[in-house]
Design a protein around this motif. Sequence first.
Motif, PDB file in Angstrom:
ATOM      1  N   ILE A 230       0.176  -1.104   0.396  1.00  0.00           N
ATOM      2  CA  ILE A 230      -0.190  -0.227   0.028  1.00  0.00           C
ATOM      3  C   ILE A 230       1.021   1.318   0.077  1.00  0.00           C
ATOM      4  O   ILE A 230       0.612   1.544  -0.993  1.00  0.00           O
ATOM      5  CB  ILE A 230      -0.976   0.349   1.390  1.00  0.00           C
ATOM      6  CG1 ILE A 230      -2.115  -1.216   0.957  1.00  0.00           C
ATOM      7  CG2 ILE A 230      -1.996   1.510   1.325  1.00  0.00           C
ATOM      8  CD1 ILE A 230      -2.895  -2.171   2.539  1.00  0.00           C
ATOM      9  N   THR A 231       1.974   1.670   0.681  1.00  0.00           N
ATOM     10  CA  THR A 231       2.803   2.320   0.646  1.00  0.00           C
ATOM     11  C   THR A 231       3.258   2.801  -0.393  1.00  0.00           C
ATOM     12  O   THR A 231       4.003   3.408  -0.997  1.00  0.00           O
ATOM     13  CB  THR A 231       3.783   2.100   1.172  1.00  0.00           C
ATOM     14  OG1 THR A 231       3.336   1.883   3.201  1.00  0.00           O
ATOM     15  CG2 THR A 231       4.456   3.575   2.413  1.00  0.00           C
ATOM     16  N   GLU A 232       3.895   1.976  -0.768  1.00  0.00           N
ATOM     17  CA  GLU A 232       4.481   1.335  -2.320  1.00  0.00           C
ATOM     18  C   GLU A 232       3.637   1.932  -3.609  1.00  0.00           C
ATOM     19  O   GLU A 232       3.887   2.261  -5.100  1.00  0.00           O
ATOM     20  CB  GLU A 232       5.547   0.459  -2.789  1.00  0.00           C
ATOM     21  CG  GLU A 232       6.344   0.420  -1.348  1.00  0.00           C
ATOM     22  CD  GLU A 232       7.468  -0.833  -2.151  1.00  0.00           C
ATOM     23  OE1 GLU A 232       7.084  -1.682  -2.752  1.00  0.00           O
ATOM     24  OE2 GLU A 232       8.490  -0.775  -1.519  1.00  0.00           O
ATOM     25  N   GLY A 233       2.333   1.699  -3.151  1.00  0.00           N
ATOM     26  CA  GLY A 233       0.847   2.377  -4.556  1.00  0.00           C
ATOM     27  C   GLY A 233       1.009   1.133  -5.373  1.00  0.00           C
ATOM     28  O   GLY A 233       0.502   1.334  -6.308  1.00  0.00           O
ATOM     29  N   ALA A 234       1.315  -0.260  -4.721  1.00  0.00           N
ATOM     30  CA  ALA A 234       1.059  -0.884  -5.549  1.00  0.00           C
ATOM     31  C   ALA A 234      -0.087  -1.837  -5.683  1.00  0.00           C
ATOM     32  O   ALA A 234      -0.184  -2.351  -6.527  1.00  0.00           O
ATOM     33  CB  ALA A 234       2.312  -2.546  -5.602  1.00  0.00           C
ATOM     34  N   ILE A 235      -1.051  -1.212  -4.792  1.00  0.00           N
ATOM     35  CA  ILE A 235      -2.287  -1.697  -4.471  1.00  0.00           C
ATOM     36  C   ILE A 235      -2.833  -1.064  -3.330  1.00  0.00           C
ATOM     37  O   ILE A 235      -2.127   0.190  -2.950  1.00  0.00           O
ATOM     38  CB  ILE A 235      -2.224  -3.013  -3.203  1.00  0.00           C
ATOM     39  CG1 ILE A 235      -1.594  -3.358  -2.496  1.00  0.00           C
ATOM     40  CG2 ILE A 235      -1.822  -4.757  -4.299  1.00  0.00           C
ATOM     41  CD1 ILE A 235      -1.477  -4.561  -1.428  1.00  0.00           C
ATOM     42  N   HIS A 236      -3.876  -1.201  -3.113  1.00  0.00           N
ATOM     43  CA  HIS A 236      -5.021   0.357  -2.827  1.00  0.00           C
ATOM     44  C   HIS A 236      -5.599  -0.565  -1.404  1.00  0.00           C
ATOM     45  O   HIS A 236      -6.349  -1.642  -2.081  1.00  0.00           O
ATOM     46  CB  HIS A 236      -5.894   1.093  -3.619  1.00  0.00           C
ATOM     47  CG  HIS A 236      -5.213   1.824  -4.909  1.00  0.00           C
ATOM     48  ND1 HIS A 236      -4.084   2.663  -4.559  1.00  0.00           N
ATOM     49  CD2 HIS A 236      -4.869   1.077  -5.969  1.00  0.00           C
ATOM     50  CE1 HIS A 236      -3.962   2.932  -5.313  1.00  0.00           C
ATOM     51  NE2 HIS A 236      -4.211   2.171  -6.888  1.00  0.00           N
ATOM     52  N   GLU A 237      -6.552   0.231  -0.468  1.00  0.00           N
ATOM     53  CA  GLU A 237      -6.851  -0.602   0.526  1.00  0.00           C
ATOM     54  C   GLU A 237      -8.313  -0.940  -0.157  1.00  0.00           C
ATOM     55  O   GLU A 237      -9.181  -0.174  -0.972  1.00  0.00           O
ATOM     56  CB  GLU A 237      -7.250   0.781   1.456  1.00  0.00           C
ATOM     57  CG  GLU A 237      -6.335   1.082   2.188  1.00  0.00           C
ATOM     58  CD  GLU A 237      -6.033  -0.209   3.709  1.00  0.00           C
ATOM     59  OE1 GLU A 237      -6.780  -1.037   3.709  1.00  0.00           O
ATOM     60  OE2 GLU A 237      -5.423  -0.240   4.423  1.00  0.00           O
TER      61      GLU A 237
END
Length: 237
Positions: A230-237
């Motif tokens: 999530i921090t790296e923007g690879a996935i979203h909540e």
Amino acid sequence: MWVVRLSRWVCGSGMVTRRWMSTPGGSMGGLATEVGAKVGLDNQRTFLSLEMDSVRPYVQNNAYVAPSATVIGDVTINDASCVMNNCVLRGDYSTIQVGAHTLLEENCVLATSSEGETTVGDHCFVGAGTVMDTCSVGNQTIIGDACVIEEGVEIGSQCRIESQSVITSGTQIPAGELWAGRPAVFVRSLSAEETATLKKEAEARFRVTAAHMYEFLPHGTVYQHKEQLITEGAIHE
């Protein structure tokens, strides 16, 4: 339950694949993760199988293997034994057998060759940084820190090997002896009182194993992977 659902969700994203460790009783456990390089996460796994998943480590349910240890291939770790941080057990050429109530301290390396297997008996202690290759150790034997046990060595039961000793290839050590040196030589026979304490020392170390098992998070660290993704923007909540 939320951890199980989270594990399935992350694995289902295609970014993480799962590999299970089997135990002799057939139960499944020891969830490990392998994270693809495209997301830039650590892909170290504690348990690795070989030959298209047909050769797997077997670890009894009441044994403890530290998350930073690496156990590869044809390795068996028996009841109430403890494999501490950064140990490497390489059962890729042949079999490694670790007996019951045996402690392998930090940074031990156990390897095999095409010439034979490596075995460590019951109620043994192997000190930190010791390297063992294609050798056998009998029951109730103490091996000190930073020893080197070379190929073809046979160490009998109820022996003591002093720290930093080098046991050269092909050496056979009878039961109940103390060896030390580089290369190691026979020092003396252990007394009846000394040999009587060896098993008690090993049994006392089971408390260490039990403490580490209690503190270890059995659900793994997949939630940490999710947070980093999530921090790296690879996935979203």
